[in-house]
Scaffold this active site. Structure first.
Site, PDB file in Angstrom:
ATOM      1  N   HIS A   2      -5.549  87.359 -60.588  1.00 48.96           N
ATOM      2  CA  HIS A   2      -4.565  86.518 -60.180  1.00 48.96           C
ATOM      3  C   HIS A   2      -4.956  85.595 -59.296  1.00 48.96           C
ATOM      4  O   HIS A   2      -4.559  84.245 -59.478  1.00 48.96           O
ATOM      5  CB  HIS A   2      -3.437  87.403 -60.007  1.00 48.96           C
ATOM      6  CG  HIS A   2      -2.081  86.454 -59.544  1.00 48.96           C
ATOM      7  ND1 HIS A   2      -1.276  85.493 -60.178  1.00 48.96           N
ATOM      8  CD2 HIS A   2      -1.769  86.293 -58.152  1.00 48.96           C
ATOM      9  CE1 HIS A   2      -0.449  85.062 -59.325  1.00 48.96           C
ATOM     10  NE2 HIS A   2      -0.679  85.419 -58.058  1.00 48.96           N
TER      11      HIS A   2
ATOM     12  N   HIS B  37      -4.866  80.931 -58.302  1.00 45.47           N
ATOM     13  CA  HIS B  37      -4.660  80.143 -57.092  1.00 45.47           C
ATOM     14  C   HIS B  37      -5.805  79.425 -56.679  1.00 45.47           C
ATOM     15  O   HIS B  37      -5.897  78.291 -56.028  1.00 45.47           O
ATOM     16  CB  HIS B  37      -4.098  81.058 -55.974  1.00 45.47           C
ATOM     17  CG  HIS B  37      -2.959  81.719 -56.081  1.00 45.47           C
ATOM     18  ND1 HIS B  37      -1.738  80.801 -55.965  1.00 45.47           N
ATOM     19  CD2 HIS B  37      -2.238  83.042 -56.329  1.00 45.47           C
ATOM     20  CE1 HIS B  37      -0.448  81.597 -56.047  1.00 45.47           C
ATOM     21  NE2 HIS B  37      -1.063  82.648 -56.338  1.00 45.47           N
TER      22      HIS B  37
ATOM     23  N   GLU C 256       3.871  79.538 -57.981  1.00 47.22           N
ATOM     24  CA  GLU C 256       3.491  80.654 -58.965  1.00 47.22           C
ATOM     25  C   GLU C 256       3.943  80.608 -60.380  1.00 47.22           C
ATOM     26  O   GLU C 256       3.304  81.056 -61.240  1.00 47.22           O
ATOM     27  CB  GLU C 256       4.180  81.971 -58.305  1.00 47.22           C
ATOM     28  CG  GLU C 256       3.858  82.428 -56.940  1.00 47.22           C
ATOM     29  CD  GLU C 256       2.411  82.909 -56.969  1.00 47.22           C
ATOM     30  OE1 GLU C 256       2.076  83.216 -58.398  1.00 47.22           O
ATOM     31  OE2 GLU C 256       2.171  83.319 -55.961  1.00 47.22           O
TER      32      GLU C 256
ATOM     33  N   SER D 248      -2.790  83.095 -64.612  1.00 49.83           N
ATOM     34  CA  SER D 248      -3.454  84.129 -64.694  1.00 49.83           C
ATOM     35  C   SER D 248      -3.001  85.611 -65.726  1.00 49.83           C
ATOM     36  O   SER D 248      -3.549  86.507 -65.777  1.00 49.83           O
ATOM     37  CB  SER D 248      -3.532  84.917 -63.192  1.00 49.83           C
ATOM     38  OG  SER D 248      -2.002  85.237 -62.794  1.00 49.83           O
TER      39      SER D 248
HETATM   40 FE   LIG Z   1       0.373  84.448 -56.362  1.00 50.01          FE
END
Ligand SMILES: [Fe+2]
Length: 292
Positions: free
Chosen positions: A154, A159, A199, A218
């Site tokens: 993730h 990110h 997010e 992700s």
């Molecule tokens: Fe995150």
């Protein structure tokens, strides 16, 4: 701290009974080892490498084989391009220490290890200091497309490359500065807007729906369902700040910005204008959820 582990070793990491790695003593020992790296790390020092196994590298590679085509079809192109600029390899899990120089050169951010989910205020305040707290552990190899908690896939797939984007970096920095002086209710509003943009944000690109948020980038499951799964709402930071989120399930609603830049500029402006402040925004009754 009260879970069984190898003799003589204290468990730092709690896994629920339904966690895929609960009955795997090798996995649990490595989770403890990786957690210790985070707990013993001092900010600003070089990040030690996490000891990934071949099975874990295979998880990364397997997930990329599915996510790669999904990214090209459903992710805003600027963020896909940044994955190449960061040098995000597809066959081996990169170490944070290997990515940090390029990330820092692009946006002033660096990734530092954290043992697991942290309180929203802690996570956001560190962003204001140019530090993105990142887990280093990998989901269990038996379930490559499932994780009950954010893991290094993730952090790096969702990110890392995005943080090289100046607009994404600006949002993260603005959120962090605000969190440093925020009340509990204000942190809850900030974390919700962070959730629905950084997010799980969506944006239009040439009229097409595209993913921006790390939780979408992700997750094969979340990314594949953006067109026909969640209720799609118009971009509105005030509304996001008043809407709690559930990190444990597929998202029932997502917010769509007119473009990536409109999202990033809109959030940064929302933060800088203090629209998250008590007395400006509607009262909040629930606390902030965790962030990672
Ligand atoms: Fe995150």
């Amino acid at each position: 701290m009260h879970q069984e582990g190898p003799p003589g070793e204290v468990d730092l990491v709690q896994l629920d009974r339904d966690h895929p790695g609960f009955r795997d003593p090798v996995y649990r020992a490595r989770r403890n080892h990786i957690a210790r790296i985070a707990l013993e790390h001092r900010s600003g020092q070089p990040v030690p490498d996490a000891p990934y196994t071949e099975a874990e590298h295979a998880v990364w590679s397997t997930v990329w084989q599915t996510l790669g085509p999904l990214h090209r079809a459903h992710v805003v192109s600027d963020l896909v391009d940044l994955q190449d600029r960061l040098g995000l390899q597809r066959d081996r899990i990169p170490q944070l220490s290997a990515l940090n120089p390029r990330l820092f050169a692009a946006s002033g951010f660096r990734m530092e290890p954290v043992a697991g989910l942290v309180a929203a205020r802690t996570f956001l305040v560190r962003l204001g200091q140019g530090v993105f707290l990142s887990t280093q552990y990998v989901r269990h190899h038996s379930r490559p497309f499932y994780t009950p908690e954010p893991d290094v896939l993730h952090e790096l797939i969702g990110h890392a490359a995005s943080l090289m984007h100046p607009g994404v970096a600006a949002v993260n920095q603005a959120m962090g500065r605000a969190a440093g002086v925020a009340t509990e209710a204000e942190v809850a509003r900030l974390s919700r807007v962070y959730w629905y943009t950084v997010e799980f944000g969506l944006a239009l690109e040439a009229g097409q729906l595209r993913a921006v948020g790390a939780g979408l980038l992700s997750s094969c499951g979340e990314l594949a369902r953006i067109h026909d799964g969640p209720e799609l709402r118009d971009f509105d930071p005030d509304a996001m700040g008043a809407t709690p989120y559930d990190p444990t399930d597929y998202q029932p609603w997502l917010y769509v910005a007119p473009s990536l830049d409109a999202m990033l500029n809109g959030v940064t402006r929302w933060v800088e204008e203090g629209r998250w402040r008590d007395g400006v925004a509607p009262p909040v009754t629930e606390g902030a959820g965790p962030l990672c």
